[in-house]
Scaffold this motif. Structure first.
Motif, mmCIF file in Angstrom:
data_model
loop_
_atom_site.group_PDB
_atom_site.id
_atom_site.type_symbol
_atom_site.label_atom_id
_atom_site.label_comp_id
_atom_site.label_asym_id
_atom_site.label_seq_id
_atom_site.Cartn_x
_atom_site.Cartn_y
_atom_site.Cartn_z
ATOM 1 N N GLU A 180 -3.748 11.565 -5.534
ATOM 2 C CA GLU A 180 -3.189 11.137 -6.644
ATOM 3 C C GLU A 180 -2.433 9.747 -6.660
ATOM 4 O OE1 GLU A 180 -0.684 14.297 -7.854
ATOM 5 O OE2 GLU A 180 -2.234 15.536 -8.814
ATOM 6 N N SER A 181 -2.372 9.195 -5.500
ATOM 7 C CA SER A 181 -1.819 7.911 -5.098
ATOM 8 C C SER A 181 -3.013 6.906 -6.021
ATOM 9 C CB SER A 181 -1.471 7.449 -3.697
ATOM 10 O OG SER A 181 -3.003 7.448 -3.130
ATOM 11 N N LEU A 182 -2.258 5.698 -6.677
ATOM 12 C CA LEU A 182 -3.220 4.629 -7.181
ATOM 13 C C LEU A 182 -3.771 3.964 -5.963
ATOM 14 C CD1 LEU A 182 -0.085 3.219 -9.295
ATOM 15 C CD2 LEU A 182 -2.085 5.016 -10.088
ATOM 16 N N PRO A 183 -5.034 3.571 -6.687
ATOM 17 C CA PRO A 183 -5.842 2.716 -5.759
ATOM 18 C C PRO A 183 -5.129 1.332 -5.286
ATOM 19 C CG PRO A 183 -6.948 3.330 -7.577
ATOM 20 C CD PRO A 183 -5.541 3.726 -7.926
ATOM 21 N N GLY A 184 -5.194 1.441 -3.937
ATOM 22 C CA GLY A 184 -4.658 0.364 -3.386
ATOM 23 C C GLY A 184 -3.259 0.684 -2.806
ATOM 24 N N ASP A 185 -2.550 1.617 -3.243
ATOM 25 C CA ASP A 185 -1.362 2.085 -2.489
ATOM 26 C C ASP A 185 -1.447 2.430 -1.105
ATOM 27 O OD1 ASP A 185 -0.216 1.909 -4.931
ATOM 28 O OD2 ASP A 185 0.267 4.014 -5.321
ATOM 29 N N ARG A 186 -0.411 2.370 -0.528
ATOM 30 C CA ARG A 186 -0.651 2.530 0.990
ATOM 31 C C ARG A 186 0.743 2.961 1.620
ATOM 32 N NH1 ARG A 186 0.082 -0.437 5.888
ATOM 33 N NH2 ARG A 186 -2.002 -0.219 7.284
ATOM 34 N N GLU A 187 0.472 4.142 1.946
ATOM 35 C CA GLU A 187 1.655 5.038 2.217
ATOM 36 C C GLU A 187 1.704 4.542 3.846
ATOM 37 O OE1 GLU A 187 1.431 9.040 2.540
ATOM 38 O OE2 GLU A 187 -0.867 9.008 3.534
ATOM 39 N N GLU A 188 3.013 4.411 4.500
ATOM 40 C CA GLU A 188 3.292 4.108 5.967
ATOM 41 C C GLU A 188 2.688 5.445 6.854
ATOM 42 O OE1 GLU A 188 6.805 2.385 8.661
ATOM 43 O OE2 GLU A 188 7.244 4.218 7.366
ATOM 44 N N LYS A 189 1.594 4.918 7.528
ATOM 45 C CA LYS A 189 1.125 5.950 8.363
ATOM 46 C C LYS A 189 2.097 6.409 9.421
ATOM 47 C CE LYS A 189 -3.542 4.377 6.810
ATOM 48 N NZ LYS A 189 -2.929 3.235 6.293
ATOM 49 N N THR A 200 4.976 7.162 21.352
ATOM 50 C CA THR A 200 5.427 5.776 20.978
ATOM 51 C C THR A 200 6.746 6.037 20.321
ATOM 52 O OG1 THR A 200 2.939 5.241 20.339
ATOM 53 C CG2 THR A 200 4.768 4.148 19.279
ATOM 54 N N PRO A 201 7.719 5.256 20.814
ATOM 55 C CA PRO A 201 9.143 5.513 20.419
ATOM 56 C C PRO A 201 9.335 5.337 18.968
ATOM 57 C CG PRO A 201 9.125 4.061 22.175
ATOM 58 C CD PRO A 201 7.502 4.358 21.896
ATOM 59 N N ARG A 202 8.571 4.315 18.022
ATOM 60 C CA ARG A 202 8.397 4.208 16.799
ATOM 61 C C ARG A 202 7.809 5.331 16.094
ATOM 62 N NH1 ARG A 202 7.879 -1.618 14.485
ATOM 63 N NH2 ARG A 202 5.642 -0.767 14.864
ATOM 64 N N GLY A 203 6.778 6.037 16.588
ATOM 65 C CA GLY A 203 5.845 6.992 16.004
ATOM 66 C C GLY A 203 5.296 6.459 15.049
ATOM 67 N N LYS A 204 5.198 5.116 14.615
ATOM 68 C CA LYS A 204 4.456 4.861 13.367
ATOM 69 C C LYS A 204 3.315 3.687 13.978
ATOM 70 C CE LYS A 204 8.415 1.760 11.738
ATOM 71 N NZ LYS A 204 9.157 1.725 10.719
ATOM 72 N N LYS A 216 -4.755 5.564 14.952
ATOM 73 C CA LYS A 216 -6.335 5.785 14.876
ATOM 74 C C LYS A 216 -6.381 7.199 14.257
ATOM 75 C CE LYS A 216 -7.174 2.237 17.676
ATOM 76 N NZ LYS A 216 -7.645 1.016 16.891
ATOM 77 N N ARG A 217 -7.402 7.129 13.476
ATOM 78 C CA ARG A 217 -7.777 8.589 12.725
ATOM 79 C C ARG A 217 -8.331 9.562 13.516
ATOM 80 N NH1 ARG A 217 -8.234 7.689 6.777
ATOM 81 N NH2 ARG A 217 -8.324 5.765 6.146
ATOM 82 N N CYS A 218 -7.954 10.827 13.144
ATOM 83 C CA CYS A 218 -8.686 11.833 13.704
ATOM 84 C C CYS A 218 -10.113 11.808 13.205
ATOM 85 C CB CYS A 218 -8.057 13.202 13.463
ATOM 86 S SG CYS A 218 -9.215 14.889 13.598
ATOM 87 N N GLN A 219 -11.086 11.860 14.254
ATOM 88 C CA GLN A 219 -12.352 11.650 13.813
ATOM 89 C C GLN A 219 -13.106 12.817 13.230
ATOM 90 O OE1 GLN A 219 -13.981 8.599 13.779
ATOM 91 N NE2 GLN A 219 -11.998 8.120 13.875
ATOM 92 N N GLY A 220 -12.594 14.028 13.179
ATOM 93 C CA GLY A 220 -12.816 15.233 12.633
ATOM 94 C C GLY A 220 -12.565 15.280 11.137
ATOM 95 N N CYS A 221 -11.601 15.352 10.756
ATOM 96 C CA CYS A 221 -10.739 15.260 9.490
ATOM 97 C C CYS A 221 -10.750 13.945 8.711
ATOM 98 C CB CYS A 221 -9.682 16.102 9.189
ATOM 99 S SG CYS A 221 -8.024 15.225 9.986
ATOM 100 N N VAL A 222 -10.429 12.900 9.426
ATOM 101 C CA VAL A 222 -10.211 11.720 8.895
ATOM 102 C C VAL A 222 -9.098 11.531 8.124
ATOM 103 C CG1 VAL A 222 -11.590 9.496 8.059
ATOM 104 C CG2 VAL A 222 -12.702 11.685 8.916
ATOM 105 N N CYS A 227 -1.030 8.006 17.423
ATOM 106 C CA CYS A 227 -0.890 6.657 18.258
ATOM 107 C C CYS A 227 -1.645 6.453 19.576
ATOM 108 C CB CYS A 227 0.634 6.528 18.342
ATOM 109 S SG CYS A 227 1.311 7.801 19.333
ATOM 110 N N SER A 228 -1.964 7.632 19.999
ATOM 111 C CA SER A 228 -2.563 7.514 21.234
ATOM 112 C C SER A 228 -3.366 8.829 21.641
ATOM 113 C CB SER A 228 -1.378 7.507 22.520
ATOM 114 O OG SER A 228 -0.492 8.598 22.385
#
Length: 260
Positions: A180-189, A200-204, A216-222, A227-228
């Motif tokens: 439901e997010s608007l096209p182009g919206d980008r949540e902090e991953k 990763t200390p920042r975890g983001k 990097k995305r999980c290649q199963g569910c995408v 972070c590693s």
């Protein structure tokens, strides 16, 4: 198609009666059950095939009911119905104990002898989307015709999710909010391991051009980020069931264009 909202999810006892049943419809059925698409989620408990392919399911309020495939030829070609052949076919289709089926616009059927005490059952006239997938894989196209006929008469089997109802509904909520997010919206991953000792200390996500090029995305569910390799490996036991559920749900409701 979009992932349904919670108000569109229904239970077995709230289903309208099928058009072929002369009993009056349930008085307590809300308007959205009769005017909008509804979705019945139920977990498979057992195979109770005797004369027709039949599964015993339990819905989100622990109400047990039967799901009957009629005619039997929708599942197996052998006549009369062979329970062993049906069991093998159910397994092939993922219709096995613990998995959750999603049925669109299901209807409840009651025979005259059952109206006094029984709740009735749900009848499907086809394998729905499962047949459609097979037709894409090379069948003679009859599956899609059966899907249309089945939806008109008693509901459409959208798919099978390899998880219980609670996890299935949770993943549906997460994916729907993301869709439901608007096209182009980008949540902090954020790394999926951020609450579980993320390395990763920042975890983001790292800044663009960072040493690892970001998450990097999980290649199963995408749908999940890491972070590693270390975080992904550590989280896999927890994510494995989620990953399978997400993949199945995305097979029913694909990611909208423009949603990351």
């Amino acid at each position: 198609p979009t992932i349904p909202t919670p108000s569109q999810l229904t239970t077995f006892s709230s289903l309208p009666l099928s058009s072929g049943d002369d009993s009056p419809p349930p008085a307590a059925v809300p308007d959205h059950h009769t005017k909008k698409d509804t979705y019945l989620l139920a977990t498979i408990k057992s195979n109770l095939t005797i004369t027709k392919p039949t599964l015993i399911l339990t819905d989100s309020v622990s109400q047990d009911f039967a799901l009957v495939f009629d005619p039997s030829s929708t599942v197996v070609s052998s006549q009369p119905c062979n329970p062993d052949a049906v069991a093998d076919r159910f397994k092939q289709l993922g219709l096995k104990k613990g998995n959750t089926v999603i049925i669109k616009n299901a209807r409840r059927t009651q025979k005259a002898a059952e109206r006094e005490g029984g709740q009735g059952f749900v009848v499907l006239r086809s394998l729905g989307r499962l047949a459609e997938k097979e037709s894409v894989a090379g069948s003679n196209g009859e599956g899609k015709k059966g899907e249309v006929e089945g939806e008109a008469e008693g509901g459409q089997l959208l798919g099978v999710v390899p998880s219980g109802i609670i996890l299935t509904k949770w993943m549906m909520d997460i994916l729907r909010q993301r869709d439901e997010s608007l096209p182009g919206d980008r949540e902090e991953k954020m790394c999926d391991g951020k609450f579980d000792g993320c390395v990763t200390p920042r975890g983001k996500e790292e800044e663009e051009g960072g040493p690892e090029g970001g998450l990097k995305r999980c290649q199963g569910c995408v749908e999940v980020w890491y972070c590693s390799k270390e975080c992904q490996t550590r989280r896999w036991t927890a994510h494995k069931s989620e990953c399978k559920a997400i993949k199945a749900l995305r097979g029913i409701w694909p990611r909208p264009e423009g949603v990351e």
